[in-house]
Design an enzyme around this catalytic site. Structure first.
Site, PDB file in Angstrom:
ATOM      1  N   GLY A  54       0.820  -1.213   0.000  1.00 28.23           N
ATOM      2  CA  GLY A  54       0.000   0.000   0.000  1.00 28.23           C
ATOM      3  C   GLY A  54       0.853   1.262   0.000  1.00 28.23           C
ATOM      4  O   GLY A  54       0.476   2.283  -0.593  1.00 28.23           O
ATOM      5  N   ASP A  55       1.990   1.195   0.663  1.00 32.28           N
ATOM      6  CA  ASP A  55       2.875   2.364   0.732  1.00 32.28           C
ATOM      7  C   ASP A  55       3.491   2.642  -0.642  1.00 32.28           C
ATOM      8  O   ASP A  55       3.672   3.795  -1.027  1.00 32.28           O
ATOM      9  CB  ASP A  55       3.975   2.142   1.771  1.00 32.28           C
ATOM     10  CG  ASP A  55       3.382   1.733   3.115  1.00 32.28           C
ATOM     11  OD1 ASP A  55       2.284   2.212   3.427  1.00 32.28           O
ATOM     12  OD2 ASP A  55       3.999   0.925   3.828  1.00 32.28           O
TER      13      ASP A  55
END
Lengths: 150, 313
Positions: free
Chosen positions: B255-256
């Site tokens: 997600g980062d």
């Protein structure tokens, strides 16, 4: 080599309104001997070192403290330190700050730091704090560079 | 200047344990220790994409020193407030055989009012130099649940776009101020909605609600038949983007990477479709190997055209 590759990009800084008590806490917890003082735009307006703090607590005695035969009264020092701790950094910071830019050469910066007996100095980009350059890091770099040549 | 905020960083310890199961005793085939926390991960990936950022938040103790030192070696600018206690350690167990990941996150150190005030002063100052703020992760003990709302409000007041990756009450409070982009962890989306998400339609419904609040970009992961997907509610419609997961090694930091991709796309002024593709390509490159980080811009670009994209009606 330019100092961009050697500098510490930590932007820990004080503001002019920071109290000396808070400044001491910042120096202690970040394990640094001095911190740049910046304005609201991040421009460097001064630097506060441990020396400035000692001088704030014992202005008349600072030179005497350098004398190994002088025995300071630590109780008096503590009392005065507490008394000035609520005062703002701007009163005691060094306003004439030697700063560098990221493109300055290692040798040039090392010479100025050694000549002026400065341990760490701000590195600025367009006047705003971009990091700090430490004398020890420069010395280590210069030493390792010398090894390659030897 | 891009500013990333990680109020509760962590040292991420990733243990590769083939055939891991509960109650057993295992020897890890490899162990990685990395600076972690959503904002920090974004800063690391941005650096790998040749973008500078300043990482802010709180650090404490030995783990805090480790993170600061690691960031310094990566030449990432930092402006952390150091506090008493110890920055947390998060443990991830990756089973490459069973394709399963187990994570254990610690709480983090207590943040005093004074430390929070010091951070807020630093944040206000940094906003004057910021082109974009990326905020992510959990809140450490002592930080009010609506603090992300405060940070979003401050950034919006000076016209700085805010990308937020959070969950639970901190996210709900911040949504009221309408960040520019929001990524919601799919594991928490049903919590914010109040009922289980068991279909793509329901997921789109929730994302649509967030978009209707004024959030330009709302993103969450979704399961697809052939791979890993993400739903993007964009200013120009809803997209479902999908990638292959055949060669996925670890989902940690996926997600980062997606957020970092979105930020770069925003800074580069990419169009909507390219933004979605680029963000998904970053995620793809991230999950292709253990630990955090990507192999650079060229590797991401090589994946962009392979991202499968569907625009929903």
């Amino acid at each position: 080599m330019i100092i961009e590759e050697l500098m510490d990009r930590d932007l820990t800084a004080l503001t002019e309104d920071t109290s000396l008590a808070e400044a001491i806490e910042v120096l202690s917890i970040h394990r640094i001997s001095s911190a740049p003082v910046v304005d609201l735009d991040g421009k460097v307006v001064g630097i506060l070192s441990e020396k400035d703090i000692v001088r704030a607590a014992l202005p008349g005695y600072f030179e005497l403290l350098q004398d190994p035969t002088f025995i300071p009264d630590l109780g008096q020092f503590r009392f005065r330190l507490r008394r000035v701790s609520r005062e703002a950094v701007k009163k005691y910071m060094t306003k004439k700050v030697i700063t560098f830019t990221e493109n300055d050469s290692d040798f040039h910066v090392a010479m100025i730091l050694i000549k002026n007996n400065i341990k760490r100095a701000p590195v600025v980009r367009d006047g705003a704090l971009a990091g700090m350059i430490n004398r020890a890091d420069l010395l280590q770099h210069l030493m390792s560079e010398g090894k390659d040549d030897a | 200047m891009i500013v990333t905020v990680t109020l509760n960083p962590a040292v991420d310890e990733e243990y590769m344990v083939p055939e891991f199961h509960l109650g057993g005793w295992f020897r890890a085939s490899s162990v990685r220790q990395l600076p972690g926390g959503k904002g920090i991960n974004v800063s690391v990936i941005l650096k790998q994409l040749n973008y500078d950022s300043v990482a802010m938040g709180f650090l404490a103790g030995f783990n805090g020193e480790y993170i600061r030192d690691a960031m310094r070696r990566m030449r990432i600018s930092t402006n952390f407030v150091h506090v008493k206690g110890e920055t947390r350690t998060n443990v991830y167990i990756v089973d490459p055989v069973g394709h399963m990941e187990t994570g254990i996150a610690a709480m983090g150190p207590y943040i005093s009012e004074e430390a929070l005030s010091r951070f807020t002063i630093n944040y206000d100052r940094m906003l004057k130099r910021a082109s974009l703020v990326a905020i992510g992760g959990s809140l450490p003990p002592g930080v009010p649940q609506d603090y992300y709302r405060t940070l979003v409000e401050k950034a919006k007041a000076v016209g700085v776009p805010v990308f937020l990756d959070a969950a639970g009450p901190p996210l709900s409070a911040a949504l009221e101020i309408v960040p520019t982009a929001v990524r919601i962890d799919h594991r928490f989306i049903s919590v914010t909605l109040g009922y289980p998400i068991d279909s793509l339609d329901k997921l789109v419904e929730r994302i649509s609600q967030i978009h209707a609040q004024g959030v330009e970009w709302a993103i969450t992961a979704c399961a697809t038949h052939d791979g890993l997907g993400n739903i993007f509610y964009t200013p120009n419609g809803i997209y479902v983007a999908e990638i292959d997961v055949d060669q996925a090694v670890s989902m940690i930091g996926a997600g980062d990477a997606l957020m970092a991709g979105l930020i770069v796309a925003h800074e580069e002024g990419m169009d909507t479709e390219m933004t979605v593709r680029f963000a998904m390509a970053c995620l793809w490159e991230e999950i292709a190997h253990p630990g955090h980080g990507i192999g650079g811009m060229d590797k991401v670009k090589s994946l962009v055209s392979r991202v499968r994209l569907e625009k929903l009606d």
